[in-house]
Design a protein around this motif. Sequence first.
Motif, short mmCIF file in Angstrom:
data_model
loop_
_atom_site.label_atom_id
_atom_site.label_comp_id
_atom_site.label_asym_id
_atom_site.label_seq_id
_atom_site.Cartn_x
_atom_site.Cartn_y
_atom_site.Cartn_z
N TRP A 1 7.21 7.91 6.27
CA TRP A 1 6.42 6.72 6.65
C TRP A 1 7.34 5.54 6.90
O TRP A 1 7.20 4.80 7.88
N TYR B 1 0.84 -1.21 0.00
CA TYR B 1 0.00 0.00 0.00
C TYR B 1 0.87 1.26 0.00
O TYR B 1 0.61 2.21 -0.74
N LYS C 1 -4.38 20.97 -2.22
CA LYS C 1 -3.33 20.00 -2.57
C LYS C 1 -3.76 19.18 -3.78
O LYS C 1 -4.91 18.72 -3.85
N SER D 1 6.07 14.93 -3.95
CA SER D 1 6.04 13.79 -4.87
C SER D 1 7.44 13.48 -5.39
O SER D 1 7.99 14.21 -6.22
N MET E 1 -0.31 11.59 5.66
CA MET E 1 -0.38 10.20 5.18
C MET E 1 -1.25 9.37 6.10
O MET E 1 -1.10 9.42 7.32
N TYR F 1 -10.35 15.38 3.17
CA TYR F 1 -11.09 14.80 2.05
C TYR F 1 -12.55 15.13 2.33
O TYR F 1 -13.10 14.69 3.34
N ARG G 1 0.39 8.51 -7.05
CA ARG G 1 -0.56 7.48 -6.64
C ARG G 1 -1.94 7.64 -7.25
O ARG G 1 -2.84 6.86 -6.95
N SER H 1 1.26 18.66 -6.50
CA SER H 1 1.45 17.27 -6.05
C SER H 1 0.76 16.31 -7.00
O SER H 1 -0.33 16.59 -7.49
C1 FNR Z 1 -0.39 9.47 1.08
N1 FNR Z 1 -0.82 10.72 0.65
C2 FNR Z 1 -1.97 11.26 1.19
N2 FNR Z 1 -2.36 12.52 0.83
C3 FNR Z 1 -3.47 13.07 1.37
O1 FNR Z 1 -3.79 14.20 1.03
N3 FNR Z 1 -4.22 12.37 2.28
C4 FNR Z 1 -3.90 11.12 2.69
O2 FNR Z 1 -4.59 10.52 3.50
C5 FNR Z 1 -2.74 10.52 2.12
N4 FNR Z 1 -2.36 9.27 2.48
C6 FNR Z 1 -1.18 8.74 2.01
C7 FNR Z 1 -0.75 7.50 2.47
C8 FNR Z 1 0.46 6.99 2.05
C9 FNR Z 1 0.94 5.68 2.57
C10 FNR Z 1 1.26 7.71 1.12
C11 FNR Z 1 2.60 7.20 0.66
C12 FNR Z 1 0.83 8.93 0.64
C13 FNR Z 1 0.01 11.51 -0.29
C14 FNR Z 1 1.04 12.35 0.46
O3 FNR Z 1 0.45 13.39 1.18
C15 FNR Z 1 2.05 12.99 -0.51
O4 FNR Z 1 1.38 13.71 -1.49
C16 FNR Z 1 2.97 11.96 -1.19
O5 FNR Z 1 3.29 10.90 -0.31
C17 FNR Z 1 4.25 12.64 -1.65
O6 FNR Z 1 5.02 11.77 -2.41
P1 FNR Z 1 6.25 10.91 -1.84
O7 FNR Z 1 7.10 11.83 -1.00
O8 FNR Z 1 5.65 9.80 -1.04
O9 FNR Z 1 6.91 10.44 -3.08
#
Ligand code: FNR
Length: 354
Positions: free
Chosen positions: A305, A22, A223, A279, A76, A126, A250, A245
């Motif tokens: 994380w 995940y 965002k 990102s 996250m 969200y 993802r 972002s």
């Molecule tokens: C996320 N991200 C994310 N963003 C958000 O707005 N709400 C969320 O609940 C989550 N949850 C989440 C879980 C996990 C496991 C990941 C890896 C990412 C996205 C996060 O805020 C951010 O945009 C990215 O993780 C940035 O990219 P990198 O640094 O992981 O490459």
Amino acid sequence: MSWVDDLEHRARVGLPAYVAGYVAAAAGGGECLAEELAGWEALRFRPRVLTDTGDVDLTTTVLGTPVRTPVLVAPMAQQVAAHPDGEAATGRAAAAAGSLLGVSTNTAVPFADVAATGAPWWYQVYVMADRGLTRLLVERAAAAGARALVLTLDTTALATDAPGGQGVEPTDWPPGPARARATALTSEDLADRDQGATAMARDLDADVVGWLAEVSGLPVLVKGVLRGDDAVRCLDAGAAGVVVSTHGGRRLGSSVTALRALPEVVAALDGRAEVLVDSGIRSGAHVAAALALGARAAFVGRPAWWGLAADGEAGVRSVLDRLTAELALVLRQVGAPSVRALAPDLLDPATLPA
Ligand code: FNR
């Protein structure tokens, strides 16, 4: 192998495969994430000489909040699957590093526990199908001390929506302690609500920005912005800034990268509001490049994380301190005495994505 790759490896060893999968997951065939990673890595600086870098100043402010480093922790979900303390550990690490954290709508940690860490924090929103539930959450976050809202707008579809898509959303996880409660809502909050009340709203228009600012009394950052015209629309709707972002690659495999979109968004806003970025940022040089391109600060996601999963609070602290130390070194090496001195001319334009 970089230290971040090594950290990912150490984190994965201790995690169930579905959790590790995940966190590492990317949309489509992973092409956007791969391009984000390669894009930051390909940038090259044009160092200056004869500048005094005896002391390099990494301090800045983000939406008025002072921070000792522009390396921030992205919001996250599912952090309790990395460590039982989840965002409380992440918050303690952010406080010690002089950073700030985003707290996901899908956190399992009470707001009071995040606030008790002493770190400045922003609540990520969200918007739910039932706006009343979202209102409850943002009012509670504001009362608990969140300093801003981060309205994530790039999640109009999940990987599980794809034909045959599976295995990358926590809703697929086996029930158990590792699977976080979906939100900070209580069963009383959820009583008598319609079926699907907590589903993500897909019918949002610009009014949602002003509404969130009004009900929370907080500045709102949007965002997931990847276009200059959208950034302007967000500001016109009342946003205090934007986060460029791709959600760490993802959300849409065939998306333009955040790195590619950043200069367009910075130019469109022309200094009228703060622009942050995330990102694929994995080193102090990447953070320096992001700031040189006009970002006020950079979020890191997965590395934090993984740090939490590998070593708890100390792991997140080490990620933040290491990226910050690398940033300080790059500032010295490129002849920039402070983060404010980072400017586009320090980058070789030929190495920017076309
Ligand atoms: C996320 N991200 C994310 N963003 C958000 O707005 N709400 C969320 O609940 C989550 N949850 C989440 C879980 C996990 C496991 C990941 C890896 C990412 C996205 C996060 O805020 C951010 O945009 C990215 O993780 C940035 O990219 P990198 O640094 O992981 O490459």
